[in-house]
Design an enzyme around this catalytic site. Structure first.
Site, short mmCIF file in Angstrom:
data_model
loop_
_atom_site.label_atom_id
_atom_site.label_comp_id
_atom_site.label_asym_id
_atom_site.label_seq_id
_atom_site.Cartn_x
_atom_site.Cartn_y
_atom_site.Cartn_z
N ALA A 107 0.42 -1.73 0.12
CA ALA A 107 -0.23 -0.01 0.12
C ALA A 107 0.84 1.36 0.13
CB ALA A 107 -0.73 0.18 1.64
N VAL A 113 0.29 4.08 1.97
CA VAL A 113 0.64 4.51 2.70
C VAL A 113 1.36 3.79 4.24
CG1 VAL A 113 -1.25 3.09 4.10
CG2 VAL A 113 -1.10 5.11 4.94
N TYR A 114 1.91 2.62 3.69
CA TYR A 114 2.91 1.57 4.60
C TYR A 114 4.09 2.38 4.23
CZ TYR A 114 -0.09 -2.41 4.00
OH TYR A 114 -1.56 -2.99 4.34
N SER A 115 4.71 2.45 5.69
CA SER A 115 6.12 3.71 5.74
C SER A 115 6.16 4.54 4.36
CB SER A 115 7.34 2.32 5.03
OG SER A 115 7.31 1.81 6.12
N ASN A 116 5.04 4.92 4.22
CA ASN A 116 4.83 6.22 3.46
C ASN A 116 5.41 6.37 1.83
OD1 ASN A 116 4.36 8.70 2.80
ND2 ASN A 116 6.51 9.90 3.34
#
Length: 344
Positions: free
Chosen positions: A59, A61-64
């Site tokens: 995704a 959003v996973y660790s930006n």
């Protein structure tokens, strides 16, 4: 490895897929999950592919975005043998258009994800959350354009309610837009809410479940038991507040049943919990995660065997809870039950 159709689509996915939330971990949540760099990620992908696991979930959003970047590095030279699933809609910044599923956001989010992943198409894009501020027609028409442009092959959602999925499917059928074929959902022996509404919807509409957190947010690892303190090295000390809550007595009741089945089968508690999910209706793939090779190989041991009907019933009974309204009458009262037999 068993391969299953993803919902009503023609795409076949492995019964187990690999979640890359541990790749490039940063921040209070993702750093607690893991911090695999590109070298370690390639090794984990090697093991997955050897076992027939070719679907990798990430995704933005996973660790930006770091998870997508590490995954993109790890798949270099073998893009044609892997399936990539990624998600967008959650905030990636503080700007007014840095979150949601508007046309502007989706186009940019897909282009950004393609760049981070180092590819020109995404096999499955899922909306990470419902955007109540954007008309569903705008969302679907944008996804349609992205599919027609060859940037996406299939579309799905994650963490939607029943009415949100159904409205989207109805409008997709009306306008000829791509239908959602996947719903990435939380489902486990200590979290069976998926069964009340979303599972019957999936059965009726051909939406396959991609299961996240099959071990109940790390509670079904075999390390937590009745009368014992939470192990000092458990990530739940740092991450419990981010995930779905579970009552202690419910957890212990399920773990007791898992321990009993473990004695009968010689399998581990996590393997049994995952195998139970693989026998549930609508489940297309269970997403497993791992911080290292040992964890990955243990989770891969959840396939290649099957729980007996008696063992399934034992786990069903231990994990059963009272359904919320308006679903409990359909489980308790004969008249309702005859008209609406349960999906499971």
């Amino acid at each position: 490895m068993d391969y299953r159709r993803l919902g009503a689509s023609g795409l076949k996915v492995p019964a187990l897929s690999f979640g890359t939330g541990t790749f490039g971990g940063s921040g209070p949540l993702f750093s607690a999950w893991g911090n695999s760099d590109a070298r370690e990620a390639r090794r984990l992908l090697d093991i997955c592919l050897e076992a027939g696991v070719n679907l990798f979930d990430t995704a933005d959003v996973y660790s930006n975005g770091a998870s997508e970047e590490v995954l993109g590095d790890a798949i270099k030279g073998r893009r044609d043998v892997v399936l990539i699933s990624t998600k967008t809609s959650l905030p990636m910044g503080d700007g007014p258009n840095d979150a949601g599923s508007s046309r502007s956001r989706l186009i940019k989010a897909v282009d950004d994800a393609l760049k981070r992943l180092g590819t020109d198409y995404i096999d499955l894009l899922q909306l990470h959350a419902f955007d109540a501020g954007t008309p569903v027609e705008e969302v679907l028409s944008t996804l349609d354009n992205l599919v027609r442009a060859g940037k996406l092959r299939y579309v799905g959602v994650s963490n939607f309610s029943g009415w949100q999925v159904m409205k989207s499917l109805g409008l997709a059928e009306k306008h000829g837009y791509p239908r959602y074929v996947a719903h990435q959902v939380y489902y486990s022996l200590v979290g069976r809410d998926y069964e009340w509404e979303l599972m019957p919807l999936g059965l009726d509409q051909g939406v396959g479940a991609l299961v996240w957190s099959p071990l109940g947010w790390g509670r079904l690892t075999g390390k937590i038991r009745r009368g014992e303190l939470l192990p000092e090295n458990s990530r739940l000390h740092d991450t419990a507040s981010f995930g779905p809550p579970v009552e202690d007595e419910q957890l212990y009741r399920v773990v007791d049943a898992l321990d009993a089945v473990a004695e009968e089968t010689g399998k581990t508690v996590p393997q049994i919990a995952i195998n139970w999910l693989l026998q549930r209706p609508t489940v297309s793939s269970v997403i497993i995660g791992a911080r290292n090779e040992e964890q990955l190989r243990q989770n891969l041991g959840a396939v290649g065997w099957t729980l007996t009907s008696d063992q399934m019933k034992k786990l069903d009974a231990a994990s059963a809870v009272t359904a919320p309204y308006p679903y409990f009458p359909y489980r308790r009262q004969e008249g309702f039950a005859r008209l609406n037999p349960p999906a499971v």
